[in-house]
Design a protein around this motif. Structure first.
Motif, short mmCIF file in Angstrom:
data_model
loop_
_atom_site.label_atom_id
_atom_site.label_comp_id
_atom_site.label_asym_id
_atom_site.label_seq_id
_atom_site.Cartn_x
_atom_site.Cartn_y
_atom_site.Cartn_z
N ARG A 119 -27.71 -56.95 -1.77
CA ARG A 119 -28.42 -57.71 -0.74
C ARG A 119 -29.46 -58.64 -1.34
NH1 ARG A 119 -28.66 -52.66 2.15
NH2 ARG A 119 -30.89 -52.56 1.80
N TYR A 120 -29.82 -58.40 -2.60
CA TYR A 120 -30.77 -59.29 -3.26
C TYR A 120 -29.99 -60.50 -3.80
CZ TYR A 120 -34.31 -55.62 -3.07
OH TYR A 120 -35.21 -54.67 -2.65
N ARG A 121 -30.28 -61.68 -3.30
CA ARG A 121 -29.47 -62.86 -3.61
C ARG A 121 -29.56 -63.27 -5.07
NH1 ARG A 121 -32.91 -67.54 -0.38
NH2 ARG A 121 -34.85 -67.37 -1.58
N GLU A 122 -30.63 -62.87 -5.77
CA GLU A 122 -30.77 -63.25 -7.17
C GLU A 122 -29.84 -62.44 -8.08
OE1 GLU A 122 -34.85 -62.43 -7.78
OE2 GLU A 122 -35.56 -64.38 -7.08
N ARG A 124 -26.57 -60.60 -9.72
CA ARG A 124 -25.20 -61.04 -9.98
C ARG A 124 -24.24 -59.85 -9.97
NH1 ARG A 124 -26.40 -63.69 -15.60
NH2 ARG A 124 -27.72 -61.85 -15.63
N TYR A 125 -23.00 -60.11 -9.62
CA TYR A 125 -21.99 -59.05 -9.59
C TYR A 125 -21.50 -58.69 -10.99
CZ TYR A 125 -21.59 -59.37 -4.51
OH TYR A 125 -21.84 -59.33 -3.16
#
Length: 382
Positions: A119-122, A124-125
């Motif tokens: 949920r944290y947009r910063e 990375r997967y």
């Protein structure tokens, strides 16, 4: 006059009001997550890029990293409690790895934490993921040997050392999410141990060691731990294996033990569909770098021994995982993709029932052994 009309718009574009100065931020590089006394415990590793950016060997007098600790009833609350002890804004976009304590995974907190992370947009997967039973603070303060930059460590950059020894494959957030959303899948997560098999003039030098894995899936977030001989078969059933070794005992050689380098792994899973059952045949082709010998008969025996040993290791891994109720080679998925009608008929909760006899045969073939000067005389190469 027209230029004056556009002047207010240029003034609005002149500033970047929502940017942050790089020197006014802390960079989160690694996270360790534990769960104890009904609370999440997070160990946050902050690294100093100014000390390591221009050199593979940072200033030994300066700390490459600091680790902060925060607790909370929820994972988001932990972050806010961490912020309270920080002087600058925390930037999450540099996060390279997450280490779960074995206890946190056993208490079924792993997937909830991963879901909170994304949920944290910063974030990375591509963040690498591990499990350990070692003290998290000690793990996260461990630096590479010869004072290499902490950004080059095995946990932050696992693909480099993987090219030389591919026993355990790394896994990232993306792969874990895929695995945990499919009933027939299990995530195979590397397990970190602390080793002291290196030393300096100041004493033992603590380093990472990754020689085993933990299995988790959708039904049970902690299935068990594969280690020792039980884990070796994994490397022979994936094309991701770049280079690995196999040591066999050979009578008649100057040294009874012979170590061979195995490369170019090509595994194939072939389902055999019957009216009321499904069995599997496993075929593996590979290239082996072995010991050259003028004795053609001895070389034939060496090839045969390597093939038999690899077959045994595959069988051992399959049976060890089966005891944990894990389809470690994803046999069910092969049926789902290649024989969907049979899968629909025989699956139970998305999984094909397996037992020790589900694998009908395991056949490993060394298609080439270097050096070629000896192997070219084999009858089947004519």
């Amino acid at each position: 006059m027209k230029k004056l009309l556009f002047l207010p718009f240029f003034l609005l574009l002149a500033g970047c009001w929502d940017t942050n100065q790089p020197e006014r931020m802390y960079y989160l590089y690694g996270i360790g997550i534990d769960f104890e006394d009904d609370e999440y415990v997070m160990y946050a590793q902050i690294i100093d890029f100014t000390n390591i950016a221009k050199s593979d060997q940072p200033n030994p007098e300066a700390s490459q990293a600091e680790v902060g600790v925060a607790r909370g009833r929820t994972f988001d609350e932990v972050f806010f409690n961490l912020y309270k002890s920080m002087d600058e804004r925390l930037f999450l976009g540099q996060l390279e790895y997450v280490i779960f304590s074995e206890e946190a995974v056993k208490q079924h907190k792993g997937k909830a934490i991963v879901n909170s992370f994304i949920r944290y947009r910063e974030l990375r997967y591509t963040t690498w993921t591990y499990i350990t039973d070692a003290p998290l603070e000690e793990v996260m303060l461990t630096t590479p040997i010869i004072n290499k930059a902490i950004t080059l460590s095995k946990v932050a950059d696992p693909t480099n050392s993987l090219k030389q020894s591919s026993l355990i494959q790394p896994i990232n957030f993306r792969e874990i999410l895929i695995n945990l959303d499919e009933p027939s899948h299990s995530a195979i997560i590397p397990f970190i141990e602390i080793s002291e098999n290196w030393s300096t003039d100041k004493g033992p030098d603590t380093v990472y060691s990754i020689e085993s894995v933990v299995l988790v899936n959708l039904q049970d977030p902690y299935k068990g731990h594969l280690k020792g001989d039980d884990v070796r078969g994994l490397q022979w059933m994936t094309e991701k294996t770049v280079r690995s070794e196999i040591t066999v005992k050979m009578d008649g050689f100057a040294d009874p033990y012979v170590t061979n380098v195995v490369q170019s792994i090509k595994p194939t899973i072939r389902p055999i569909i019957n009216e009321d059952s499904i069995h599997f045949e496993l075929d593996v082709k590979c290239v082996v770098e072995g010991v050259e010998s003028e004795d053609q008969e001895m070389m034939e025996k060496l090839i045969k021994k390597v093939e038999e040993t690899m077959e045994k290791e595959i069988e051992t891994t399959y049976k060890a995982a089966l005891k944990m109720d894990v389809d470690v080679f994803r046999l069910s998925e092969t049926v789902y993709r290649k024989h969907n009608k049979a899968w629909k008929k025989m699956n139970e909760d998305g999984v094909i029932p397996l037992d020790e006899n589900s694998i009908r045969s395991i056949n490993v073939e060394v298609v080439k052994m270097n050096g070629e000067r000896v192997i070219s005389n084999r009858k089947d190469s004519q």
